[in-house]
Design a protein around this motif. Structure first.
Motif, PDB file in Angstrom:
ATOM      1  N   ASN A 172       0.813  -1.226   0.000  1.00 14.98           N
ATOM      2  CA  ASN A 172       0.000   0.000   0.000  1.00 14.98           C
ATOM      3  C   ASN A 172       0.842   1.270   0.000  1.00 14.98           C
ATOM      4  N   ARG A 173       2.116   1.169   0.412  1.00 17.68           N
ATOM      5  CA  ARG A 173       2.975   2.364   0.431  1.00 17.68           C
ATOM      6  C   ARG A 173       3.356   2.821  -0.970  1.00 17.68           C
ATOM      7  N   ILE A 174       3.233   1.903  -1.953  1.00 16.72           N
ATOM      8  CA  ILE A 174       3.500   2.285  -3.343  1.00 16.72           C
ATOM      9  C   ILE A 174       2.488   3.326  -3.807  1.00 16.72           C
ATOM     10  N   VAL A 175       1.251   3.179  -3.305  1.00 21.26           N
ATOM     11  CA  VAL A 175       0.171   4.067  -3.714  1.00 21.26           C
ATOM     12  C   VAL A 175      -0.076   5.138  -2.648  1.00 21.26           C
ATOM     13  N   ASP A 176      -0.309   4.705  -1.426  1.00 19.74           N
ATOM     14  CA  ASP A 176      -0.604   5.629  -0.315  1.00 19.74           C
ATOM     15  C   ASP A 176       0.717   6.136   0.257  1.00 19.74           C
ATOM     16  N   ASN A 178       1.658   8.939   1.622  1.00 22.11           N
ATOM     17  CA  ASN A 178       1.692   9.669   2.887  1.00 22.11           C
ATOM     18  C   ASN A 178       1.160   8.843   4.060  1.00 22.11           C
ATOM     19  N   GLY A 179       0.694   7.636   3.778  1.00 20.65           N
ATOM     20  CA  GLY A 179       0.292   6.719   4.827  1.00 20.65           C
ATOM     21  C   GLY A 179      -0.946   7.104   5.605  1.00 20.65           C
ATOM     22  N   GLN A 236      -0.751  22.887 -13.547  1.00 19.67           N
ATOM     23  CA  GLN A 236      -1.466  23.706 -12.556  1.00 19.67           C
ATOM     24  C   GLN A 236      -1.740  22.917 -11.281  1.00 19.67           C
ATOM     25  N   TRP A 237      -2.120  21.650 -11.437  1.00 14.71           N
ATOM     26  CA  TRP A 237      -2.402  20.827 -10.258  1.00 14.71           C
ATOM     27  C   TRP A 237      -1.139  20.586  -9.426  1.00 14.71           C
ATOM     28  N   ILE A 238      -0.015  20.460 -10.098  1.00 15.16           N
ATOM     29  CA  ILE A 238       1.248  20.297  -9.375  1.00 15.16           C
ATOM     30  C   ILE A 238       1.522  21.538  -8.519  1.00 15.16           C
ATOM     31  N   LYS A 239       1.240  22.717  -9.072  1.00 16.20           N
ATOM     32  CA  LYS A 239       1.407  23.959  -8.314  1.00 16.20           C
ATOM     33  C   LYS A 239       0.459  24.003  -7.123  1.00 16.20           C
ATOM     34  N   ASN A 240      -0.770  23.494  -7.337  1.00  7.00           N
ATOM     35  CA  ASN A 240      -1.794  23.560  -6.289  1.00  7.00           C
ATOM     36  C   ASN A 240      -1.585  22.528  -5.178  1.00  7.00           C
ATOM     37  N   PHE A 241      -1.167  21.316  -5.579  1.00  5.24           N
ATOM     38  CA  PHE A 241      -1.162  20.208  -4.618  1.00  5.24           C
ATOM     39  C   PHE A 241       0.210  19.566  -4.376  1.00  5.24           C
ATOM     40  N   GLY A 242       1.153  19.777  -5.282  1.00  2.00           N
ATOM     41  CA  GLY A 242       2.495  19.251  -5.107  1.00  2.00           C
ATOM     42  C   GLY A 242       2.531  17.762  -4.834  1.00  2.00           C
ATOM     43  N   ASN A 243       3.229  17.365  -3.794  1.00  2.00           N
ATOM     44  CA  ASN A 243       3.421  15.949  -3.462  1.00  2.00           C
ATOM     45  C   ASN A 243       2.180  15.279  -2.875  1.00  2.00           C
ATOM     46  N   LYS A 244       1.106  16.015  -2.674  1.00  2.00           N
ATOM     47  CA  LYS A 244      -0.130  15.416  -2.160  1.00  2.00           C
ATOM     48  C   LYS A 244      -0.754  14.461  -3.179  1.00  2.00           C
ATOM     49  N   ILE A 245      -0.496  14.685  -4.467  1.00  2.00           N
ATOM     50  CA  ILE A 245      -1.094  13.859  -5.516  1.00  2.00           C
ATOM     51  C   ILE A 245      -0.428  12.484  -5.509  1.00  2.00           C
ATOM     52  N   ASN A 265       8.857  17.718 -15.710  1.00  2.00           N
ATOM     53  CA  ASN A 265       9.349  19.106 -15.684  1.00  2.00           C
ATOM     54  C   ASN A 265       9.156  19.774 -14.325  1.00  2.00           C
ATOM     55  N   SER A 266       8.515  19.061 -13.386  1.00  2.00           N
ATOM     56  CA  SER A 266       8.093  19.693 -12.137  1.00  2.00           C
ATOM     57  C   SER A 266       9.149  19.702 -11.052  1.00  2.00           C
ATOM     58  N   GLY A 267      10.011  18.710 -11.055  1.00  2.00           N
ATOM     59  CA  GLY A 267      10.985  18.595  -9.978  1.00  2.00           C
ATOM     60  C   GLY A 267      10.418  18.011  -8.701  1.00  2.00           C
ATOM     61  N   LEU A 268       9.233  17.411  -8.762  1.00  2.00           N
ATOM     62  CA  LEU A 268       8.648  16.778  -7.582  1.00  2.00           C
ATOM     63  C   LEU A 268       9.544  15.641  -7.086  1.00  2.00           C
ATOM     64  N   THR A 269       9.672  15.535  -5.774  1.00  2.00           N
ATOM     65  CA  THR A 269      10.492  14.461  -5.215  1.00  2.00           C
ATOM     66  C   THR A 269       9.725  13.137  -5.186  1.00  2.00           C
ATOM     67  N   GLU A 270       8.414  13.208  -4.980  1.00  2.00           N
ATOM     68  CA  GLU A 270       7.566  12.018  -4.949  1.00  2.00           C
ATOM     69  C   GLU A 270       6.547  12.105  -6.083  1.00  2.00           C
ATOM     70  N   LYS A 271       6.829  11.443  -7.156  1.00  2.00           N
ATOM     71  CA  LYS A 271       5.918  11.520  -8.303  1.00  2.00           C
ATOM     72  C   LYS A 271       4.751  10.549  -8.128  1.00  2.00           C
ATOM     73  N   PRO A 272       3.555  10.968  -8.492  1.00  2.00           N
ATOM     74  CA  PRO A 272       2.388  10.083  -8.373  1.00  2.00           C
ATOM     75  C   PRO A 272       2.395   8.984  -9.426  1.00  2.00           C
ATOM     76  N   LEU A 273       1.584   7.969  -9.207  1.00  2.00           N
ATOM     77  CA  LEU A 273       1.389   6.924 -10.204  1.00  2.00           C
ATOM     78  C   LEU A 273       0.464   7.451 -11.292  1.00  2.00           C
TER      79      LEU A 273
END
Length: 352
Positions: A172-176, A178-179, A236-245, A265-273
């Motif tokens: 479940n950590r692969i998807v969830d 933030n736990g 835009q969503w990356i700007k709004n929510f970042g790593n929450k996605i 192109n975002s530089g997010l450390t935790e990319k969503p699936l």
């Protein structure tokens, strides 16, 4: 006297050639088979730059060429682009009617406006094969020479959900990430009003919730099946929510690829699936490279084959009810296939 005989011979030869041409019969050359008839199939597309739709038409042309090589019929496939305009599409159908096409295949600009096309074709007694964009049921019942070829949209949503569900159950950590016990997601939807967009969205989310997986929607919006629009929305969503996605659901692969580009192109450390639908070659490569967790193959070859089989049977006065997969006398809906890193190599090989 010799001159008169020569003139008579020329005249006789001319009459024979003209007679053969009028009957659509080609003169036999060498050992090649003769064509006994010319079949004309008109195809009008809502937008030719739609990647999946253009794949269907390419397959359609290849299938027609293979059939023509059997030597029995000369097969003309005339594909035109409505460029998103219902007026253009109406005019294109008018031309097919005026030129006595045997069958008209329509990828509707607006699925709710099919009655206009139906009335034109019915007046000329030319059968219509709709594809990819399904007219409403009431319109499909207006005449007994209307057909539809598409895919099992409910299944595609269920299988898309299955990819995320399997990953969740495996770890479940692969998807969830933030736990917190639920999946935060965004949804990139296809064109508003398109039956597949509505159904894919509904069945994807419904399948996950019915399996007891808690979801939290951060955002959803239409990107009209388009890569560039998806990129813009995702940025835009990356700007709004970042790593929450945690998951990006996409109604098709072209939008999924646009979302991936934004993420890269975002530089997010935790990319969503990211998960898509269609099984486009570029999407399969993205699954192979770990940029997408999976996609669902929407079989363009099977759909092209179904479109051609119906059109060919109608044009040659065959029994349309003998066409494989036809249901209720007018529908063919092809199944989907789930693709992840575990089986992607098989499908990449088939795409070569």
């Amino acid at each position: 006297m010799k001159l008169i005989k020569r003139l008579c011979g020329i005249l006789t030869t001319t009459l024979i050639v003209n007679s053969l041409a009028a009957c659509n019969v080609n003169v036999n050359v060498g050992n090649k088979n003769t064509y006994i008839k010319e079949i004309k199939i008109g195809v009008t597309l809502y937008k030719q730059d739609d990647v999946f739709v253009s794949t269907i038409t390419k397959n359609l042309e290849e299938i027609a060429k293979e059939k023509e090589n059997e030597g029995k019929y000369k097969i003309i496939i005339n594909i035109v682009d409505a460029k998103g305009s219902l007026i253009n599409q109406s005019n294109q159908v008018d031309k097919f009617v005026a030129q006595n096409y045997d069958v008209i295949c329509v990828n509707m600009v607006d699925r709710t406006a099919a009655s206009m096309i139906i009335d034109k074709a019915k007046s000329a007694n030319i059968p219509v094969v709709f594809f990819n964009r399904e007219p409403v049921e009431e319109d499909m019942e207006r005449w007994n020479k209307l057909y539809y070829v598409g895919a099992q949209a409910e299944q595609s949503g269920e299988l898309q959900a299955g990819i995320i569900m399997n990953a969740y159950e495996k770890d479940n950590r692969i998807v969830d990430k933030n736990g917190d016990g639920k999946i935060q997601y965004v949804m990139l939807e296809g064109e508003p009003g398109h039956q597949d967009a509505l159904i894919r969205t509904e069945y994807c989310i419904k399948t996950l919730t019915q399996k007891g997986i808690e979801l939290e929607k951060l955002a959803d919006d239409t990107a009209n099946w388009q890569n560039a629009q998806a990129n813009t929305k995702m940025t835009q969503w990356i700007k709004n929510f970042g790593n929450k996605i945690e998951v990006v659901f996409c109604n098709n692969d072209d939008m999924a690829l646009g979302a991936i580009q934004a993420l890269e192109n975002s530089g997010l450390t935790e990319k969503p699936l990211v998960v898509g639908i269609d099984g486009l070659p570029k999407a399969l490569e993205a699954v192979k490279n770990g940029l997408m967790i999976g996609t669902i193959i929407n079989d363009s070859k099977k759909q092209a084959s179904a479109i051609f089989n119906i059109a060919y049977t109608l044009a040659t006065n065959g029994d349309v009810n003998s066409v494989e997969g036809l249901e209720k006398g007018k529908y063919i809906k092809t199944p989907h296939t789930q693709v992840t890193s575990e089986n992607v190599d098989l499908y990449l090989e088939n795409k070569k």
